[in-house]
Design an enzyme around this catalytic site. Structure first.
Site, PDB file in Angstrom:
ATOM      1  N   ASP A  66       0.762  -1.215  -0.103  1.00 42.34           N
ATOM      2  CA  ASP A  66       0.062  -0.034   0.081  1.00 42.34           C
ATOM      3  C   ASP A  66       1.041   1.126  -0.017  1.00 42.34           C
ATOM      4  O   ASP A  66       1.905   1.248   0.802  1.00 42.34           O
ATOM      5  CB  ASP A  66      -0.856   0.028   1.339  1.00 42.34           C
ATOM      6  CG  ASP A  66      -2.283   0.783   1.119  1.00 42.34           C
ATOM      7  OD1 ASP A  66      -2.732   0.969   0.161  1.00 42.34           O
ATOM      8  OD2 ASP A  66      -2.593   1.404   2.404  1.00 42.34           O
ATOM      9  N   TYR A  68       2.197   4.965   1.037  1.00 40.57           N
ATOM     10  CA  TYR A  68       2.487   5.551   2.343  1.00 40.57           C
ATOM     11  C   TYR A  68       1.207   6.543   2.280  1.00 40.57           C
ATOM     12  O   TYR A  68       0.732   7.286   1.341  1.00 40.57           O
ATOM     13  CB  TYR A  68       3.781   6.398   2.544  1.00 40.57           C
ATOM     14  CG  TYR A  68       4.819   5.455   2.675  1.00 40.57           C
ATOM     15  CD1 TYR A  68       4.903   4.601   3.651  1.00 40.57           C
ATOM     16  CD2 TYR A  68       5.756   5.714   1.625  1.00 40.57           C
ATOM     17  CE1 TYR A  68       6.073   3.947   3.846  1.00 40.57           C
ATOM     18  CE2 TYR A  68       7.082   4.696   2.042  1.00 40.57           C
ATOM     19  CZ  TYR A  68       7.148   4.074   2.927  1.00 40.57           C
ATOM     20  OH  TYR A  68       8.176   3.135   3.161  1.00 40.57           O
ATOM     21  N   PHE A  79       8.115   1.079  -1.059  1.00 38.12           N
ATOM     22  CA  PHE A  79       8.896   1.415   0.397  1.00 38.12           C
ATOM     23  C   PHE A  79       9.696   2.807   0.296  1.00 38.12           C
ATOM     24  O   PHE A  79      10.224   3.257   1.253  1.00 38.12           O
ATOM     25  CB  PHE A  79      10.082   0.219   0.512  1.00 38.12           C
ATOM     26  CG  PHE A  79       9.341  -1.072   0.766  1.00 38.12           C
ATOM     27  CD1 PHE A  79       8.761  -1.279   1.966  1.00 38.12           C
ATOM     28  CD2 PHE A  79       9.133  -2.041  -0.047  1.00 38.12           C
ATOM     29  CE1 PHE A  79       8.261  -2.463   2.554  1.00 38.12           C
ATOM     30  CE2 PHE A  79       8.641  -3.326   0.116  1.00 38.12           C
ATOM     31  CZ  PHE A  79       8.045  -3.604   1.412  1.00 38.12           C
ATOM     32  N   HIS A 188       8.279  -9.342   6.570  1.00 42.23           N
ATOM     33  CA  HIS A 188       8.162  -8.251   6.222  1.00 42.23           C
ATOM     34  C   HIS A 188       9.310  -7.132   7.124  1.00 42.23           C
ATOM     35  O   HIS A 188       9.451  -7.616   8.447  1.00 42.23           O
ATOM     36  CB  HIS A 188       6.859  -7.437   6.512  1.00 42.23           C
ATOM     37  CG  HIS A 188       6.504  -6.444   5.790  1.00 42.23           C
ATOM     38  ND1 HIS A 188       6.831  -5.115   6.310  1.00 42.23           N
ATOM     39  CD2 HIS A 188       5.669  -6.135   4.658  1.00 42.23           C
ATOM     40  CE1 HIS A 188       6.451  -4.374   5.381  1.00 42.23           C
ATOM     41  NE2 HIS A 188       5.917  -4.683   4.382  1.00 42.23           N
TER      42      HIS A 188
END
Length: 225
Positions: A66, A68, A79, A188
């Site tokens: 998703d 930010y 990321f 993760h």
């Protein structure tokens, strides 16, 4: 439907843009904007991963979940955050592993564009999000689109490294032909899970070892600035 996207990707994904779900997705975004909702990333960056890493240049597919959802962060690369924005916690942990794996200095910037320019296709499963509402666009059609993208890379390319961090990403392994690609899985990098197998997993050196073994130039993982 005409979509502003780098030509090689536009050609590969042409059939997706004409499907009813994609038209519905676009209409959903338009409706939210008309209602005054703030959506990240900015429209010009929604397809940034595609525009920065052309289809024929893809060596690595790094999958995020998703964008930010804070102001000024998302710019269409999973990321990664825009220059001047402090690296979020998951990215801080990615940098720690980068240092541990390859001995590289911890970058000061959270902008990972240089990876994307070298062939690291930095795809989020959802390409947009409402401000302050994580996963708010997870069920509007993006998953159908990005699943098709992952399958297209798997079907039409050879010897790509797919980096799948966390359970969500690892569920996408079923879309990938493991007989002709490399799949790297771990926990993760989120602070909630990084100690359960992300740290010491050495994804960066493993990626380069595979690329070199198949006659492909390795990634220079060092982030300048």
């Amino acid at each position: 439907m005409d979509v502003a996207m780098e030509p090689s990707w536009k050609k590969e994904l042409a059939t997706e843009f004409n499907k009813p779900y994609f038209e519905s997705l676009v209409n959903h975004l338009k409706t939210e904007k008309q209602a005054g909702k703030v959506i990240y990333p900015a429209g010009s960056n929604i397809f940034n991963a595609f525009n920065t890493t052309p289809f024929d240049k893809v060596k690595v597919l790094l999958l995020g979940q998703d964008p930010y959802h804070g102001p000024g962060q998302a710019h269409g690369l999973c990321f990664s955050v825009q220059r001047g924005v402090p690296p979020p916690p998951s990215l801080v942990n990615i940098y720690k592993e980068l240092q541990d794996d390859l001995g590289l200095p911890i970058p000061r910037t959270g902008d990972l564009t240089s990876w994307a320019q070298q062939g690291v296709f930095m795809l989020n499963a959802s390409l947009t999000v409402r401000a302050g509402e994580p996963m708010s666009h997870a069920k509007i059609g993006w998953a159908t689109f990005t699943d098709a993208v992952i399958k297209k890379v798997s079907d039409d390319k050879q010897n790509v490294v797919f980096i799948l961090w966390g359970r969500f990403a690892q569920e996408k392994a079923s879309l990938i032909d493991a007989s002709k690609h490399c799949i790297i899985k771990s926990a993760h990098p989120s602070p909630l899970s990084a100690h359960n197998g992300f740290f010491k997993s050495k994804p960066f050196s493993k990626t380069n070892e595979y690329l070199v073994a198949h006659g492909i130039d390795p990634i220079d993982w060092k982030i300048e600035g």
